[in-house]
Structures are given as C-alpha cells and as structure tokens.
Write a protein that holds these residues in place. Structure first.
Motif, PDB file in Angstrom:
ATOM      1  N   ARG A 132      27.663 -77.448  50.650  1.00 54.53           N
ATOM      2  CA  ARG A 132      27.858 -76.944  49.309  1.00 54.53           C
ATOM      3  C   ARG A 132      26.565 -77.153  48.593  1.00 54.53           C
ATOM      4  O   ARG A 132      26.019 -76.292  47.539  1.00 54.53           O
ATOM      5  N   ILE A 133      25.838 -78.267  48.600  1.00 53.71           N
ATOM      6  CA  ILE A 133      24.643 -78.352  47.732  1.00 53.71           C
ATOM      7  C   ILE A 133      23.351 -77.491  48.418  1.00 53.71           C
ATOM      8  O   ILE A 133      22.792 -76.820  47.696  1.00 53.71           O
ATOM      9  N   ALA A 134      23.432 -77.531  49.596  1.00 52.27           N
ATOM     10  CA  ALA A 134      22.177 -76.627  50.274  1.00 52.27           C
ATOM     11  C   ALA A 134      22.557 -75.270  49.749  1.00 52.27           C
ATOM     12  O   ALA A 134      21.545 -74.533  49.431  1.00 52.27           O
ATOM     13  N   MET A 135      23.867 -74.578  49.790  1.00 53.74           N
ATOM     14  CA  MET A 135      23.912 -73.356  49.284  1.00 53.74           C
ATOM     15  C   MET A 135      23.621 -73.128  47.929  1.00 53.74           C
ATOM     16  O   MET A 135      23.122 -71.946  47.499  1.00 53.74           O
ATOM     17  N   ARG A 136      24.150 -74.022  47.175  1.00 52.48           N
ATOM     18  CA  ARG A 136      23.597 -73.942  45.671  1.00 52.48           C
ATOM     19  C   ARG A 136      22.072 -73.974  45.206  1.00 52.48           C
ATOM     20  O   ARG A 136      21.804 -73.147  44.623  1.00 52.48           O
ATOM     21  N   VAL A 137      21.489 -74.764  46.037  1.00 49.58           N
ATOM     22  CA  VAL A 137      20.155 -74.758  46.015  1.00 49.58           C
ATOM     23  C   VAL A 137      19.378 -73.431  46.293  1.00 49.58           C
ATOM     24  O   VAL A 137      18.499 -72.835  45.720  1.00 49.58           O
ATOM     25  N   ALA A 138      19.817 -72.945  47.581  1.00 48.81           N
ATOM     26  CA  ALA A 138      19.405 -71.774  48.031  1.00 48.81           C
ATOM     27  C   ALA A 138      19.822 -70.448  47.116  1.00 48.81           C
ATOM     28  O   ALA A 138      18.989 -69.621  47.034  1.00 48.81           O
ATOM     29  N   ASP A 139      20.934 -70.636  46.208  1.00 48.88           N
ATOM     30  CA  ASP A 139      21.133 -69.558  45.369  1.00 48.88           C
ATOM     31  C   ASP A 139      20.350 -69.578  44.316  1.00 48.88           C
ATOM     32  O   ASP A 139      19.620 -68.568  43.781  1.00 48.88           O
ATOM     33  N   VAL A 140      19.862 -70.697  43.842  1.00 50.52           N
ATOM     34  CA  VAL A 140      19.110 -70.670  42.661  1.00 50.52           C
ATOM     35  C   VAL A 140      17.512 -70.067  43.364  1.00 50.52           C
ATOM     36  O   VAL A 140      16.992 -69.496  42.244  1.00 50.52           O
ATOM     37  N   MET A 141      17.171 -70.847  44.366  1.00 50.07           N
ATOM     38  CA  MET A 141      15.896 -70.394  44.709  1.00 50.07           C
ATOM     39  C   MET A 141      15.758 -68.846  44.970  1.00 50.07           C
ATOM     40  O   MET A 141      14.604 -68.134  44.667  1.00 50.07           O
ATOM     41  N   GLN A 142      16.809 -68.214  45.412  1.00 51.47           N
ATOM     42  CA  GLN A 142      17.022 -66.710  45.672  1.00 51.47           C
ATOM     43  C   GLN A 142      17.074 -65.960  44.323  1.00 51.47           C
ATOM     44  O   GLN A 142      16.576 -64.790  44.494  1.00 51.47           O
ATOM     45  N   SER A 143      17.462 -66.617  43.350  1.00 49.74           N
ATOM     46  CA  SER A 143      17.645 -65.950  41.979  1.00 49.74           C
ATOM     47  C   SER A 143      16.131 -65.579  41.597  1.00 49.74           C
ATOM     48  O   SER A 143      15.943 -65.049  40.504  1.00 49.74           O
ATOM     49  N   ILE A 144      14.957 -66.435  41.933  1.00 44.84           N
ATOM     50  CA  ILE A 144      13.793 -66.276  41.537  1.00 44.84           C
ATOM     51  C   ILE A 144      12.953 -65.320  42.165  1.00 44.84           C
ATOM     52  O   ILE A 144      13.030 -65.466  43.480  1.00 44.84           O
ATOM     53  N   PRO A 145      12.356 -64.409  41.682  1.00 45.28           N
ATOM     54  CA  PRO A 145      11.483 -63.510  42.525  1.00 45.28           C
ATOM     55  C   PRO A 145      10.384 -64.435  43.332  1.00 45.28           C
ATOM     56  O   PRO A 145      10.007 -65.248  42.719  1.00 45.28           O
ATOM     57  N   ALA A 146      10.346 -63.663  44.560  1.00 48.10           N
ATOM     58  CA  ALA A 146       9.381 -64.427  45.485  1.00 48.10           C
ATOM     59  C   ALA A 146       8.212 -64.640  45.087  1.00 48.10           C
ATOM     60  O   ALA A 146       7.397 -65.540  45.112  1.00 48.10           O
ATOM     61  N   VAL A 147       7.732 -63.516  44.449  1.00 45.25           N
ATOM     62  CA  VAL A 147       6.065 -63.615  43.999  1.00 45.25           C
ATOM     63  C   VAL A 147       6.023 -64.494  42.966  1.00 45.25           C
ATOM     64  O   VAL A 147       4.843 -65.367  42.751  1.00 45.25           O
ATOM     65  N   LEU A 148       6.832 -64.652  41.913  1.00 38.05           N
ATOM     66  CA  LEU A 148       6.739 -65.563  40.911  1.00 38.05           C
ATOM     67  C   LEU A 148       6.862 -67.037  41.343  1.00 38.05           C
ATOM     68  O   LEU A 148       6.140 -67.950  40.956  1.00 38.05           O
ATOM     69  N   LEU A 149       7.810 -67.104  42.179  1.00 37.08           N
ATOM     70  CA  LEU A 149       7.824 -68.508  42.769  1.00 37.08           C
ATOM     71  C   LEU A 149       6.653 -68.935  43.757  1.00 37.08           C
ATOM     72  O   LEU A 149       6.332 -70.066  43.276  1.00 37.08           O
ATOM     73  N   ALA A 150       5.910 -67.978  44.437  1.00 38.25           N
ATOM     74  CA  ALA A 150       4.660 -68.103  45.110  1.00 38.25           C
ATOM     75  C   ALA A 150       3.563 -68.653  44.128  1.00 38.25           C
ATOM     76  O   ALA A 150       3.000 -69.607  44.328  1.00 38.25           O
ATOM     77  N   LEU A 151       3.515 -67.971  43.013  1.00 36.71           N
ATOM     78  CA  LEU A 151       2.476 -68.069  41.974  1.00 36.71           C
ATOM     79  C   LEU A 151       2.714 -69.590  41.322  1.00 36.71           C
ATOM     80  O   LEU A 151       1.658 -70.342  41.176  1.00 36.71           O
ATOM     81  N   ALA A 152       3.978 -69.990  41.171  1.00 42.19           N
ATOM     82  CA  ALA A 152       4.310 -71.179  40.601  1.00 42.19           C
ATOM     83  C   ALA A 152       3.952 -72.321  41.389  1.00 42.19           C
ATOM     84  O   ALA A 152       3.131 -73.320  40.886  1.00 42.19           O
ATOM     85  N   LEU A 153       4.198 -72.261  42.792  1.00 40.82           N
ATOM     86  CA  LEU A 153       3.977 -73.011  43.606  1.00 40.82           C
ATOM     87  C   LEU A 153       2.421 -73.215  43.792  1.00 40.82           C
ATOM     88  O   LEU A 153       1.831 -74.378  44.066  1.00 40.82           O
ATOM     89  N   ILE A 154       1.576 -72.357  43.902  1.00 45.49           N
ATOM     90  CA  ILE A 154       0.144 -72.302  43.883  1.00 45.49           C
ATOM     91  C   ILE A 154      -0.204 -72.830  42.469  1.00 45.49           C
ATOM     92  O   ILE A 154      -1.371 -73.682  42.644  1.00 45.49           O
ATOM     93  N   GLY A 155       0.271 -72.814  41.415  1.00 45.52           N
ATOM     94  CA  GLY A 155      -0.192 -73.279  40.339  1.00 45.52           C
ATOM     95  C   GLY A 155      -0.076 -74.765  40.518  1.00 45.52           C
ATOM     96  O   GLY A 155      -0.949 -75.762  39.847  1.00 45.52           O
ATOM     97  N   VAL A 156       0.834 -75.314  40.947  1.00 44.83           N
ATOM     98  CA  VAL A 156       1.067 -76.714  41.186  1.00 44.83           C
ATOM     99  C   VAL A 156       0.398 -77.357  42.235  1.00 44.83           C
ATOM    100  O   VAL A 156      -0.213 -78.420  41.946  1.00 44.83           O
TER     101      VAL A 156
END
Length: 650
Positions: A132-156
């Motif tokens: 249940r925890i893993a699926m909720r985390v996956a749902d949150v991550m997939q709700s964020i556009p992939a390119v935006l997530l990549a740019l955010a991680l690169i910024g960090v």
C-alpha cells in the motif's frame, strides 16, 4: 472433485519441468528471425553499438577539434556530412554522440529496472502495508510530469549526464515497479508457486528463481521501449543545456547548435534529428517484436486472423467417412479441426474432425466434461479463436455461407446480425462502466441504420422481451445494479439485438442458482419459439439437455463421439462415454448410495492418447481401441458400438 483427483493434478503439475533457458532463447531468436522488421531493427542497433564502442577508431576526425575556416560547410568528399558552426566534423560527432546516447540510455534503464523490478517483486509477492505504501508513493510520482521531475532532481543533484540519467532512472523505476507488481500478483497464484512453498523453498528463492524467470517477457519488452524513451529524454535534456558537459557529444546538443545556425546551413539539424528518430523507432519496434515473440505461441492476433483466412482448408484423411448434413440445416459443421502451436514446437489439435448440424428452429445440446472442446467449438463458429489458434481443416456453413476463412470484417457482419452468443458469466460479459442501455443500443446501431433514440427504444423492447421489469427505467442502470439472473437476461437481450438466426448459449446458467437457472432456460426456449430461432446450447448438465434440447452431440477429447435424438440417446446410449455421463447423473438415490464416477480425467490437447481418445477411461476398450483412431459412423465414434449393450449403464 475427489481428493484423489486433486492429488493427481498436483502430482502431474509437479513433474512438469520448465524449459531450459537455452531452448527458450533459441526459440525467441528463431521467432525474431522470421520478422524482417525485427531483423532490420536489430541490424541497425548492432551497427549503432559497434560505432559507439569503436568511436575513436571509426570516426574520421576528432569530434572536438575546431576549424573555423571550414565552419558550416555542406557534405563533401572531405567531410561527408559537413561541419558545424566551429568547423567540427558532423559525422564524427554523430558517431561519438551514439556512445553518449547509448551509455545514458543503459544507465537510466539499468537503474530503473534494478530498483523497480526488485520493489515490484517484494510488494507484489508480500503485499500488505508495504504494498500500500509503495503504490501510494508511485501514484504521487506518476502524477508529476516526467520532464519536470527530471529537472527538479537535476537541480538538486547538479548538472551532468550521470545525474540527469539518475533522475530519468528514478522515473523509469516507477513504471518497472508497477508492471512487475501487476504480473507478480497473478503469477504468485499459480500452482508451481504453491509447489515451491510445499518443497520448503525460501521466500527469496521463490521470488528470484521461480517467479522472476516466468515474468521476464513483459519486463524485457518494457526495458526495450524504455531504452528508446531514455535516449529521447537524454537528447531533450541536452537540448535544454542541462544534460552533458563540454567534454561530451550529444545528439540533443547538436540539435540545439543546429537550431541557432539553421538559416545559414539548413542541413545541419537533419543528421542528428534523423539519428534520434531512427534509434527511438528501432528500440520501440524491437520492443513490439519482442512482445509478440515472447507470447506462449509467438504469434499475434493478426497472424491468427491471417491463418484463419487462408483458403481452401486442408481436408483431413477421415473426411471420406464424414456424414453429410441435411441440405436445409441452418448450421453445418463438417470435419472441423482447430490447431495451436505447442510450446516445444509442432502443433496440437484442440478439435479434431468435429461434425454436427443444427436445423432451423431446433435446439442442439453440446455436452461433455470441461476440457472436451465445447467452448472452443463455439469460438470457432463465431470466428473468435484466441491468438495463434487457427482452423486447420473443415467447414462451417451458416445457411450456405462458409464462415471458416472469412476475414474479421466479414465475420463482423455475421456476429450479432445472424449469430448471437450468450456467455456463462454475465458480469464478465458486460462492461462495468457503461449502462446496459448504452451496451444494447450500441449492438443495435452496429448492424442497423437506427439513430440513438430509436436504438434505445429498441433496447427497451429487448429488455421487456427477456422479462426485465420497468425496462425504460433500467436502461440507465449499470450491470452491478442487476442480480445475476437479471444480468444474464440483459446479456440475452444484447445477443438478440438483431434477431439472429442462431443463438449460441455457452453454459448460460452455470453462474446462477437453481431457481434462476430454470427461469433462464425457460426464457431461452420461449424466445426460440417466438423468434423461430435455432439454439446451440453448450452445457455439461444432462438434466438441462433432457429438458431443453431436441438433439444432442456429445464431445470428448476434442471430438464428437455421439450424436442423436435426446430421448433415444438417453434410453439407449451407444458410446461408452455417453453411458458413463448418464450413469454419473444424480438421481436422488437413498442415503449411503455412492454416485457413479468416470475414472481418470480428460487429457490435455497435447497429450491425446493414441487410438480412441476415451480408451484409457473406458471399461469396454480392447487392443484395437488403443491403436487406431475411431471414425464417426452412423452418429457414434466407437468401433464396438454395434456389439455393446449400454442401456444398463444408466
């Protein structure tokens, strides 16, 4: 089912060994080799790998060496693909760019696969709160556009190819986790997993050595497609200036440079753009080919259709003995043989030389144990055989129209309009997200020129016809709002949408209680008379046959073993299997009396016994029954039919 039968089934399952990896991989390559498009993609990717690995040896120039005097030149004998804004050789930069693209793709996909598959295995197999925890985390991550997530991680993490691909790998890990979890949830219910538990294997061993090899095909396909996606993302990030640094070459960075100088050299963006397009297409098309090749039979639905449409069909050697159907029969099935490829090579006959007919206004019962081929026969008549299963021989004629070999467009005009079908699971046959009015009216509109309102009015008439109360109001209801019996009436209404000549009812009462069963059967028989319709009733209940059918055809082992009038066959069965079925019918015997059973069970299609297929279970078998196949003569497939007296078996 007796405890002995269950034990037999489990022991049989335990001795079935999985194929070796070498044989499995050999067949995979053989299937890919038969696909020209797959070979083209593989050849292109192999060339790309060779160029990437041998870039310092293959590239004609140093990709970083500038020569301002030669800037923005077109293709020539010296520079085959021209030069860029600093006079660097475009071909050399493309070759070194392949190294960057492939390295970045494999970095991100490898990270995503390891993390995602490992997590998916654990959460899918263990379940519980971790799932249940893993699926909720996956749902949150997939709700964020992939390119935006990549740019955010690169910024960090900071700019650079490694950090960029790590960010992309995180995105891929979610997809791998969801796919792995989904297939593990289904796979862990298989009998071989229970057998591994019984053998005392550790949980980690079961996950890695039992389940993981069996779920690898969809993961391989996902990895192939992800490689193309990663290559595209790397090019996009480099185009935006957040990917590679100045010591590396990227096709995306080459496109960014070409954008700035496109007006001076129009050919500059063509070559890196073409390299990105061809590489992504190659990975994606190879993924599609791997998906098809890793199916159990290595074939797609399209290939199944193409095999079904090849005509004329072969004629089986026993066809000269086959009884002819009456000229006025509505449905005449003659010598029908249905085959499917075997996992180890060759093919298995699911149906062999099946022959029967249905007259107009008649109800024919098709009976036999589970696994005898009844539903497969119905699917063959409807042109709905599973992928890779095909008609190898025989004829299916509906009022003079040959159905075997018709393409899907032609069969669509037959299904619903001339032949309707009722399935045994009403809730599975109805879409849960559409109202019943929508589903029935869609069937009406598919074969008529009626508008939406007229089709809905027709749907209400059909619901009233099958006995659904207040039909106009219930058009707006969803399937879950109906009871099992009422849902089956809705399915029957849909099957009757265009008043077909023939209705195939595949065990329509199996999922219903006894009282509702009787109501549905009475409804079918009433509709048959009112609509002058023929019915092919598939069932394993001989009591239903006695009440509802005019004639019956008994199936065993993919063959019709006896046909005849219901009353005559019940009184004087001629085949030992028919007699055994009748003897096994419950009749309300006294307390303590034992119900007759048929020893053994129906063998699988790839293990039909030689000779008569019933002989291992038959008390009347002789040596000849074990050697030569029987032929359907005078309505019975038994060489001893004329000398046996089977009436007492009831």
């Amino acid at each position: 089912m007796s405890a002995g039968t269950i034990a037999d089934e489990r022991s049989d399952a335990a001795v079935v060994e999985p194929e070796s990896d070498v044989r499995s991989h050999t067949r995979l390559w053989q299937r890919l080799a038969r696909r020209p498009l797959s070979l083209t993609c593989i050849a292109y990717l192999v060339l790309l790998f060779v160029l990437a690995i041998g870039a310092p040896l293959v590239a004609p120039y140093d990709p970083f060496h500038p020569d301002i005097k030669l800037r923005l030149q077109g293709p020539s004998a010296v520079h085959w693909l021209g030069t860029d804004d600093l006079g660097r050789d475009t071909l050399s930069r493309l070759i070194f760019g392949a190294r960057t693209a492939l390295l970045a793709s494999f970095q991100s996909v490898s990270f995503g696969a390891v993390v995602g598959i490992t997590t998916g295995l654990v959460v899918g197999y263990l379940g519980g709160w971790f799932d249940r925890i893993a699926m909720r985390v996956a749902d949150v991550m997939q709700s964020i556009p992939a390119v935006l997530l990549a740019l955010a991680l690169i910024g960090v993490l900071g700019k650079g190819l490694g950090n960029a691909m790590l960010a992309v790998g995180v995105i891929f890990s979610v997809s791998f986790m969801r796919i792995t979890r989904a297939v593990v949830l289904a796979e862990k219910e298989q009998l071989y997993v229970d057998a591994a538990r019984v053998l005392g294997l550790r949980t980690l061993s079961i996950m890695l050595r039992q389940i993981l090899p069996n779920i690898s095909p969809p993961l391989i396909v996902q990895a192939s497609i992800a490689l193309g996606t990663a290559l595209l993302i790397e090019a996009m990030l480099s185009f935006l200036g957040v990917g590679i640094d100045s010591t590396q070459v990227s096709w995306g960075a080459m496109l960014e440079t070409a954008r700035q100088f496109q007006s001076q050299q129009p050919l500059l963006p063509i070559f890196p753009g073409l390299a990105i397009t061809l590489s992504v297409l190659a990975f994606n098309l190879l993924g599609d080919s791997l998906r098809d090749a890793t199916l159990p039979t290595g074939a797609t639905a399209e290939s199944s259709i193409s095999r079904r449409t090849v005509a004329p069909f072969a004629v089986s050697p026993t066809s000269v003995h086959r009884p002819e159907a009456p000229a006025d029969a509505l449905l005449a099935v003659s010598g029908l043989t249905v085959a499917a490829p075997r996992p180890g090579g060759g093919s298995a006959e699911l149906l062999s030389d099946v022959s029967f007919h249905v007259m107009r206004g008649e109800t024919l019962g098709l009976v036999g144990e589970s696994g005898c081929g009844k539903s497969m026969t119905a699917l063959a008549v409807m042109g709905l055989l599973p992928p890779a299963v095909s008609i190898a021989a025989g004829s299916i004629r509906l009022a003079g129209t040959e159905l075997a070999g018709l393409d899907d467009d032609a069969m669509r005009q037959v299904r619903g309009r001339r032949v309707g079908m009722v399935f045994q699971e009403p809730m599975a046959a109805l879409s849960p997200v559409h109202t019943v009015g929508r589903q029935i009216s869609d069937a009406v509109r598919a074969h008529t020129g009626l508008g939406r309102r007229q089709a809905l009015a027709r749907a209400a008439e059909l619901l009233a016809l099958v006995g659904v109360p207040d039909p106009h109001r219930r058009l707006q209801d969803y399937p879950h709002q109906f009871s099992g019996g009422m849902a089956q009436r809705v399915v029957i209404a849909g099957a009757l949408a265009c008043e077909p000549e023939l209705l195939i009812a595949d065990e329509p009462t199996t999922a219903l209680d006894v009282t509702i069963q009787a109501q549905v059967l009475d409804l079918l028989m009433d509709l048959r008379q009112r609509l002058s319709m023929s019915v092919l009733l598939i069932t394993h209940d001989l009591g239903v046959v006695a009440d509802a059918c005019d004639r019956l055809a008994v199936m065993y082992g993919g063959e019709v073993v006896e046909t005849g009038n219901v009353e005559a066959t019940f009184s004087h069965p001629r085949h030992p299997y028919t007699a055994a079925l009748l003897a096994a019918m419950p009749r309300g015997e006294g307390v303590g009396s034992r119900l007759a059973t048929i020893p053994g069970r129906v063998p699988p299609a790839w293990a039909w016994p030689q000779g008569c297929r019933f002989h291992p279970r038959c008390a009347h078998a002789v040596a000849a029954c074990r050697q030569e196949p029987n032929i359907l003569r005078h309505g019975v497939r038994c060489r001893r039919a004329d000398e046996l007296t089977l009436t007492d078996a009831r």
